[in-house]
Write an enzyme that holds these catalytic residues in place. Structure first.
Site, PDB file in Angstrom:
ATOM      1  N   ASP A  63     -35.824 -40.836  23.783  1.00 60.52           N
ATOM      2  CA  ASP A  63     -36.800 -41.887  24.029  1.00 60.52           C
ATOM      3  C   ASP A  63     -36.044 -43.205  24.053  1.00 60.52           C
ATOM      4  O   ASP A  63     -35.143 -43.416  23.240  1.00 60.52           O
ATOM      5  CB  ASP A  63     -37.896 -41.903  22.959  1.00 60.52           C
ATOM      6  CG  ASP A  63     -39.140 -42.620  23.478  1.00 60.52           C
ATOM      7  OD1 ASP A  63     -39.500 -42.425  24.665  1.00 60.52           O
ATOM      8  OD2 ASP A  63     -39.757 -43.387  22.721  1.00 60.52           O
ATOM      9  N   PHE A 138     -32.824 -47.272  37.272  1.00 61.93           N
ATOM     10  CA  PHE A 138     -34.282 -47.077  37.227  1.00 61.93           C
ATOM     11  C   PHE A 138     -34.868 -48.011  36.164  1.00 61.93           C
ATOM     12  O   PHE A 138     -34.142 -48.706  35.444  1.00 61.93           O
ATOM     13  CB  PHE A 138     -34.623 -45.610  36.911  1.00 61.93           C
ATOM     14  CG  PHE A 138     -34.224 -45.172  35.527  1.00 61.93           C
ATOM     15  CD1 PHE A 138     -32.920 -44.850  35.225  1.00 61.93           C
ATOM     16  CD2 PHE A 138     -35.176 -45.099  34.503  1.00 61.93           C
ATOM     17  CE1 PHE A 138     -32.541 -44.468  33.940  1.00 61.93           C
ATOM     18  CE2 PHE A 138     -34.817 -44.697  33.215  1.00 61.93           C
ATOM     19  CZ  PHE A 138     -33.499 -44.377  32.938  1.00 61.93           C
ATOM     20  N   ASP A 141     -33.669 -51.531  34.632  1.00 59.28           N
ATOM     21  CA  ASP A 141     -32.285 -51.863  35.028  1.00 59.28           C
ATOM     22  C   ASP A 141     -32.178 -53.128  35.887  1.00 59.28           C
ATOM     23  O   ASP A 141     -31.230 -53.897  35.720  1.00 59.28           O
ATOM     24  CB  ASP A 141     -31.633 -50.684  35.764  1.00 59.28           C
ATOM     25  CG  ASP A 141     -31.201 -49.573  34.816  1.00 59.28           C
ATOM     26  OD1 ASP A 141     -31.128 -49.826  33.594  1.00 59.28           O
ATOM     27  OD2 ASP A 141     -30.953 -48.449  35.292  1.00 59.28           O
TER      28      ASP A 141
HETATM   29  P1  IMP Z   1     -38.805 -43.378  28.237  1.00 59.84           P
HETATM   30  O1  IMP Z   1     -37.651 -43.135  27.342  1.00 59.84           O
HETATM   31  O2  IMP Z   1     -38.695 -42.522  29.459  1.00 59.84           O
HETATM   32  O3  IMP Z   1     -40.122 -43.292  27.521  1.00 59.84           O
HETATM   33  O4  IMP Z   1     -38.612 -44.848  28.774  1.00 59.84           O
HETATM   34  C1  IMP Z   1     -39.438 -45.936  28.438  1.00 59.84           C
HETATM   35  C2  IMP Z   1     -39.386 -46.936  29.566  1.00 59.84           C
HETATM   36  O5  IMP Z   1     -38.097 -47.526  29.585  1.00 59.84           O
HETATM   37  C3  IMP Z   1     -39.630 -46.345  30.954  1.00 59.84           C
HETATM   38  O6  IMP Z   1     -40.376 -47.273  31.705  1.00 59.84           O
HETATM   39  C4  IMP Z   1     -38.251 -46.196  31.520  1.00 59.84           C
HETATM   40  O7  IMP Z   1     -38.254 -46.365  32.920  1.00 59.84           O
HETATM   41  C5  IMP Z   1     -37.501 -47.329  30.844  1.00 59.84           C
HETATM   42  N1  IMP Z   1     -36.120 -46.936  30.627  1.00 59.84           N
HETATM   43  C6  IMP Z   1     -35.662 -45.885  29.906  1.00 59.84           C
HETATM   44  N2  IMP Z   1     -34.335 -45.811  29.976  1.00 59.84           N
HETATM   45  C7  IMP Z   1     -33.942 -46.857  30.753  1.00 59.84           C
HETATM   46  C8  IMP Z   1     -32.679 -47.297  31.215  1.00 59.84           C
HETATM   47  O8  IMP Z   1     -31.624 -46.701  30.968  1.00 59.84           O
HETATM   48  N3  IMP Z   1     -32.679 -48.398  31.984  1.00 59.84           N
HETATM   49  C9  IMP Z   1     -33.816 -49.089  32.298  1.00 59.84           C
HETATM   50  N4  IMP Z   1     -35.018 -48.699  31.926  1.00 59.84           N
HETATM   51  C10 IMP Z   1     -35.082 -47.585  31.151  1.00 59.84           C
END
Ligand code: IMP
Length: 182
Positions: A63, A138, A141
């Site tokens: 997460d 994504f 970023d």
């Molecule tokens: P989750 O870990 O997938 O729940 O991510 C939470 C939110 O943070 C989501 O909107 C993801 O797109 C964003 N997110 C997770 N990891 C990254 C990353 O490495 N870079 C940018 N956004 C991220």
């Protein structure tokens, strides 16, 4: 001997980034499966809950979140919801006129091997750009500029590969997995 671990995630970017970051420390397989992401106060709680739901002998979940200083750590544990609703432009609107643009990205990896659960946390400090910049990666970023740099992660994937929260959590995980095979 490399330990084989299944990374349970619906996010192909995460799988690719983590595979690269782990290198030879593990044989990472992708299980494309969604699980319940509870609303909790910490990324750790979300991960521990997910590990209770996901089956398998050697499984990994993650997460992640974006914590913005001027917003008291928001969106934090609400990062996924906020991204899918107001998105990156919404974040920029929330920060309009704000000089303090400091932010931190955090990744918590949860590993369950047999009945043993371990968590690995990685963080990267940085700031929120004043516009959406770049096409790689994504999520947040295109907004996130790591400390000491001028490009966003979405403009410079090589920076993300070297410095990201996920890379740092992966380094701790790799060290642990390698210690099991020594
Ligand atoms: P989750 O870990 O997938 O729940 O991510 C939470 C939110 O943070 C989501 O909107 C993801 O797109 C964003 N997110 C997770 N990891 C990254 C990353 O490495 N870079 C940018 N956004 C991220």
């Amino acid at each position: 001997m490399r330990i084989e671990v299944e990374f349970v995630t619906g996010n192909e970017h995460k799988f690719r980034e983590l595979s690269e970051a782990l290198g030879n420390a593990a044989k990472l397989r992708w299980r494309r499966q969604r699980y319940t992401e509870i609303q909790a106060d910490s990324l750790e709680e979300v991960v521990v809950h997910a590990l209770r739901e996901v089956e398998g002998d050697a499984v990994l979940v993650e997460d992640a979140g974006l914590f913005i200083s001027a917003l008291g750590g928001f969106p934090g544990v609400y990062s996924a919801y906020v991204h899918s609703t107001i998105g990156n432009r919404g974040i920029l609107r929330l920060l309009e006129g704000e000089e303090d643009r400091r932010a931190r990205m955090v990744s918590v990896l949860g590993l369950r091997l047999g009945s043993e659960v371990r968590l690995f946390r990685g963080e990267v400090e940085g700031s929120i750009a004043t516009s959406v910049r770049g096409t790689h990666g994504f999520g947040y970023d295109p907004l996130f500029v790591p400390a000491g740099c001028t490009s966003t992660f979405a403009e410079a994937p090589e920076l993300k590969a070297k410095l990201s929260h996920r890379k740092r959590a992966a380094e701790k995980l790799a060290e642990y997995l390698l210690s099991l095979t020594r």
